[in-house]
Design a protein around this motif. Structure first.
Motif, PDB file in Angstrom:
ATOM      1  N   GLY A 133     -58.977   0.116   7.078  1.00 23.71           N
ATOM      2  CA  GLY A 133     -59.012   0.620   8.564  1.00 23.71           C
ATOM      3  C   GLY A 133     -57.727   1.220   9.078  1.00 23.71           C
ATOM      4  N   GLU A 134     -56.757   0.638   8.755  1.00 19.34           N
ATOM      5  CA  GLU A 134     -55.617   1.255   9.402  1.00 19.34           C
ATOM      6  C   GLU A 134     -55.330   2.519   8.914  1.00 19.34           C
ATOM      7  N   GLU A 135     -55.412   2.711   7.642  1.00 21.18           N
ATOM      8  CA  GLU A 135     -55.012   3.805   7.027  1.00 21.18           C
ATOM      9  C   GLU A 135     -55.831   4.987   7.858  1.00 21.18           C
ATOM     10  N   LEU A 136     -57.038   5.007   7.946  1.00 21.31           N
ATOM     11  CA  LEU A 136     -58.069   5.937   8.404  1.00 21.31           C
ATOM     12  C   LEU A 136     -57.457   6.109   9.830  1.00 21.31           C
ATOM     13  N   LEU A 137     -57.194   4.829  10.802  1.00 17.42           N
ATOM     14  CA  LEU A 137     -56.700   4.956  12.054  1.00 17.42           C
ATOM     15  C   LEU A 137     -55.581   5.939  11.859  1.00 17.42           C
ATOM     16  N   ALA A 138     -54.569   5.535  11.286  1.00 17.00           N
ATOM     17  CA  ALA A 138     -53.344   6.562  11.180  1.00 17.00           C
ATOM     18  C   ALA A 138     -53.560   7.837  10.839  1.00 17.00           C
ATOM     19  N   LEU A 139     -54.578   8.362  10.079  1.00 23.19           N
ATOM     20  CA  LEU A 139     -55.011   9.562   9.917  1.00 23.19           C
ATOM     21  C   LEU A 139     -55.752  10.439  10.893  1.00 23.19           C
ATOM     22  N   GLY A 140     -56.060   9.524  12.071  1.00 19.78           N
ATOM     23  CA  GLY A 140     -56.809  10.166  13.181  1.00 19.78           C
ATOM     24  C   GLY A 140     -58.440   9.863  12.965  1.00 19.78           C
ATOM     25  N   ILE A 141     -58.857   8.870  12.164  1.00 18.24           N
ATOM     26  CA  ILE A 141     -60.081   8.802  11.916  1.00 18.24           C
ATOM     27  C   ILE A 141     -60.588   7.137  12.394  1.00 18.24           C
ATOM     28  N   ILE A 165     -67.442   5.952   1.647  1.00 17.18           N
ATOM     29  CA  ILE A 165     -67.006   4.758   1.591  1.00 17.18           C
ATOM     30  C   ILE A 165     -65.736   4.589   0.803  1.00 17.18           C
ATOM     31  N   ILE A 166     -64.743   3.785   1.443  1.00 13.91           N
ATOM     32  CA  ILE A 166     -63.633   3.485   0.889  1.00 13.91           C
ATOM     33  C   ILE A 166     -63.615   1.902   0.545  1.00 13.91           C
ATOM     34  N   SER A 167     -63.195   1.564  -0.576  1.00 12.74           N
ATOM     35  CA  SER A 167     -63.405   0.330  -1.125  1.00 12.74           C
ATOM     36  C   SER A 167     -62.016  -0.338  -1.900  1.00 12.74           C
ATOM     37  N   ASP A 168     -62.084  -1.462  -1.818  1.00  6.92           N
ATOM     38  CA  ASP A 168     -61.148  -1.932  -2.949  1.00  6.92           C
ATOM     39  C   ASP A 168     -61.730  -2.222  -4.299  1.00  6.92           C
ATOM     40  N   ASN A 169     -61.290  -2.083  -5.564  1.00  8.50           N
ATOM     41  CA  ASN A 169     -61.728  -2.019  -6.874  1.00  8.50           C
ATOM     42  C   ASN A 169     -61.800  -3.486  -7.334  1.00  8.50           C
ATOM     43  N   GLY A 170     -61.039  -4.302  -6.721  1.00  8.56           N
ATOM     44  CA  GLY A 170     -60.886  -5.861  -7.301  1.00  8.56           C
ATOM     45  C   GLY A 170     -62.074  -6.624  -6.546  1.00  8.56           C
ATOM     46  N   PHE A 171     -61.781  -6.753  -5.345  1.00  8.84           N
ATOM     47  CA  PHE A 171     -62.924  -7.339  -4.573  1.00  8.84           C
ATOM     48  C   PHE A 171     -64.276  -7.232  -4.920  1.00  8.84           C
ATOM     49  N   PHE A 172     -64.369  -5.601  -4.732  1.00  9.32           N
ATOM     50  CA  PHE A 172     -65.863  -5.286  -4.878  1.00  9.32           C
ATOM     51  C   PHE A 172     -66.466  -4.185  -5.817  1.00  9.32           C
ATOM     52  N   GLU A 196     -53.966  15.028   3.884  1.00 11.98           N
ATOM     53  CA  GLU A 196     -52.842  14.856   3.392  1.00 11.98           C
ATOM     54  C   GLU A 196     -51.626  15.345   4.413  1.00 11.98           C
ATOM     55  N   GLU A 197     -51.682  16.258   5.077  1.00  6.41           N
ATOM     56  CA  GLU A 197     -50.572  16.637   6.056  1.00  6.41           C
ATOM     57  C   GLU A 197     -50.175  15.430   6.908  1.00  6.41           C
ATOM     58  N   ARG A 198     -51.430  14.930   7.679  1.00  8.18           N
ATOM     59  CA  ARG A 198     -50.925  14.092   8.581  1.00  8.18           C
ATOM     60  C   ARG A 198     -50.411  12.568   8.022  1.00  8.18           C
ATOM     61  N   ALA A 199     -50.882  12.545   6.924  1.00 13.62           N
ATOM     62  CA  ALA A 199     -50.285  11.291   5.941  1.00 13.62           C
ATOM     63  C   ALA A 199     -48.798  11.424   5.904  1.00 13.62           C
ATOM     64  N   GLU A 200     -48.405  12.666   5.440  1.00 16.10           N
ATOM     65  CA  GLU A 200     -47.035  12.925   5.125  1.00 16.10           C
ATOM     66  C   GLU A 200     -46.118  12.788   6.561  1.00 16.10           C
ATOM     67  N   ASN A 246     -51.010   4.497  -1.814  1.00 15.65           N
ATOM     68  CA  ASN A 246     -52.383   4.130  -1.526  1.00 15.65           C
ATOM     69  C   ASN A 246     -52.997   5.073  -0.315  1.00 15.65           C
ATOM     70  N   PHE A 247     -51.738   4.945   0.864  1.00 15.88           N
ATOM     71  CA  PHE A 247     -52.266   5.867   1.807  1.00 15.88           C
ATOM     72  C   PHE A 247     -52.322   7.460   1.562  1.00 15.88           C
ATOM     73  N   ARG A 248     -51.696   7.825   0.698  1.00 11.73           N
ATOM     74  CA  ARG A 248     -51.960   9.250   0.160  1.00 11.73           C
ATOM     75  C   ARG A 248     -53.293   9.533  -0.396  1.00 11.73           C
ATOM     76  N   THR A 249     -53.671   8.343  -1.097  1.00 11.34           N
ATOM     77  CA  THR A 249     -55.052   8.322  -1.841  1.00 11.34           C
ATOM     78  C   THR A 249     -56.364   8.586  -0.791  1.00 11.34           C
ATOM     79  N   VAL A 250     -56.168   7.570   0.530  1.00 10.61           N
ATOM     80  CA  VAL A 250     -57.177   7.662   1.388  1.00 10.61           C
ATOM     81  C   VAL A 250     -57.104   9.162   2.065  1.00 10.61           C
ATOM     82  N   ALA A 251     -55.774   9.581   2.346  1.00  6.31           N
ATOM     83  CA  ALA A 251     -55.609  11.091   2.935  1.00  6.31           C
ATOM     84  C   ALA A 251     -56.278  11.907   2.006  1.00  6.31           C
TER      85      ALA A 251
END
Length: 519
Positions: free
Chosen positions: A98-106, A155-162, A199-203, A188-193
């Protein structure tokens, strides 16, 4: 937020145990414009990260090239094709994803509940938005029907828990599943971006982080030089680790990498033997604490999950270490140092800056700044957090009945102790605090003792002599001049009538103890 069914303690315990085993990570701002730059480039979730139109149609801006869809990525479980730039994104963790999305403006349209406490003072980087994201499950258990009802396009998920949910989730929308808790938070942040075309916003965010680290580096060098720092937490005998043991975080953990970014030399045991429970993560007997021969000990404050600073300071074992004489340091926001997403890395940097500056508030180091304004609307939890009861959000993750009570439709009246009250209880009653931290059922009952069915304003409170709580026992009420006094002085109401979507919050200056517990 809407109704949530009761969380399951077993699921929480298992999930948190997995969280604790997945530690690792690291990684800021122009010195002249620190607050403005961080707010604009990092925390503004509502600016949408809109990019300027290209001057030449034949030479599009980099963001437009990055955002070309469809695109196919394969960061973890399977190969995922994303047909169009996502607009409705579900995150299977409010924390980190959720934080990663918020940091990307979403702002995600749905997420599992966000439970990290906000800073009581200083910059919050817009994280309070995540408290009001539509919940898509109970605690750590996503609900497929709730997710489908949101009609997400990603949908963005963790591959261990889910991992077992990957196929059904993929049937709802393109699903990107990867190791959310891997050591490299920037990767990880770049993967979500990449998944959302930002991507540019992540950088930009990563560059802000790097700049802030560079800004702090000279002060860190002056304070620590080439002296070693042991990064530790003391286990309470819950899902995090066995009672009487101490967690030490080495260089290849999230806390280790974060501090190493700042130029701090992170200490590790010379001969860890069988104590290495995860890469660069050590769990040792508390009896061996005097053997920690680092020049400094940095204790990560993390209420509920690990022992409180007052307990550590009063323990002769900790005072007997070579580093203890004036060098037993405490860093606030331990959760964010251990597991936080990109925005909480900035919260952690603020905590480091405050520590270096010697700023202290009630035993917890925080930046000197104006308190954030209360969030507009929200359920009891975020309203209380914005008014100085932020620790409640963290405790509710371990108290399912209390969590349901303050997040359901209500209405309820919540008497929320401020953070100073919780710290005072920890210092005055370390044994009781330890019991509450180790026994989640007991903690749940203690917190439910602070909630009353129905909406009672301060005027209504002043007109009664007794309140029946959701825990079942009663609270006595008296009026002393213009103050409302609870349980013969256990607490006083210090801030009144904070309206929430599901009731009303009153902030109190003490922790109310049920007679059955107090006796």
């Amino acid at each position: 937020m809407t109704d949530r069914v009761q969380w399951r303690l077993v699921a929480i315990a298992i999930a948190l145990a997995m969280l604790s085993a997945a530690c690792g990570g690291s990684d800021a701002d122009d010195a002249a414009d620190q607050n403005e730059a961080e707010t604009d480039a990092v925390a503004s979730a509502d600016d949408g990260a809109d990019e300027a139109e290209p001057d030449d149609e034949d030479e599009p801006e980099p963001h437009q090239e990055e955002a070309a869809f469809p695109r196919t990525i394969a960061p973890g479980l399977g190969e995922t094709t994303i047909p169009t730039e996502p607009e409705r994104v579900v995150a299977l963790f409010g924390e980190i994803l959720g934080e990663e999305l918020l940091a990307l403006g979403i702002e995600p349209v749905g997420a599992l509940p966000y439970m990290s406490p906000l800073p009581a003072t200083g910059e919050t980087y817009g994280l309070e938005v995540l408290y009001d994201v539509e919940p898509i499950g109970q605690g750590f258990e996503p609900n497929i029907e709730l997710i489908a009802a949101l009609q997400p396009d990603l949908i963005i998920s963790d591959n261990g828990f889910f991992e077992g949910l990957y196929e059904p989730l993929s049937g709802i929308a393109p699903t990107v599943a990867f190791d959310v808790f891997a050591d490299d938070w920037q990767a990880n942040f770049r993967t979500v971006a990449e998944a959302v075309g930002r991507e540019e916003r992540a950088e930009e965010v990563i560059a802000e982080y790097d700049a802030r680290v560079a800004e702090l580096a000279p002060t860190v060098e002056e304070r620590f030089g080439d002296r070693s720092v042991a990064v530790v937490q003391a286990n309470l005998g819950n899902e995090q680790g066995a009672a009487g043991t101490v967690r030490i975080y080495g260089i290849d953990t999230n806390p280790g990498r974060f501090l190493a970014d700042l130029g701090i030399q992170v200490w590790e045991p010379a001969d860890p033997g069988g104590s290495e429970i995860a890469p660069s993560t050590f769990e040792v007997s508390a009896e061996t604490v005097p053997d920690i021969d680092a020049d400094h000990i940095l204790y990560l404050i993390e209420p509920v999950r690990f022992a409180e600073p007052a307990t550590i300071e009063a323990d002769p074992l900790w005072q007997s270490t070579p580093a203890a004489a004036g060098e037993l340091l405490f860093l606030d926001f331990g959760t964010q140092v251990r597991l936080g997403g990109p925005l909480h890395k900035f919260v952690a940097l603020d905590a480091v800056e405050a520590l270096l500056g010697g700023v202290d508030a009630g035993g917890v180091t925080v930046p000197e700044s104006e308190e954030p304004e209360a969030a507009a609307g929200g359920t009891v939890g975020p309203v209380a957090a914005a008014a100085g009861g932020g620790a409640v959000a963290g405790y509710s993750a371990f108290a399912p009945g209390f969590a349901e009570a303050i997040q359901a439709d209500g209405p309820v009246t919540a008497l929320i102790p401020n953070d100073e009250a919780l710290a005072a209880l920890s210092a005055a009653e370390p044994e009781l605090t330890g019991q509450l931290q180790a026994d989640f059922d007991l903690l749940d009952q203690a917190l439910l003792y602070h909630v009353i069915e129905g909406e009672l304003t301060a005027e209504a409170l002043a007109g009664v002599t007794e309140l029946t709580t959701l825990q079942g026992e009663t609270i006595t009420v008296a009026v002393d001049g213009d103050e409302i006094v609870l349980n013969d002085g256990q607490a006083r109401v210090i801030e009144v009538d904070l309206l929430a979507d599901n009731g009303v919050v009153h902030i109190i200056d003490g922790v109310l103890l049920p007679p059955s517990l107090a006796g």
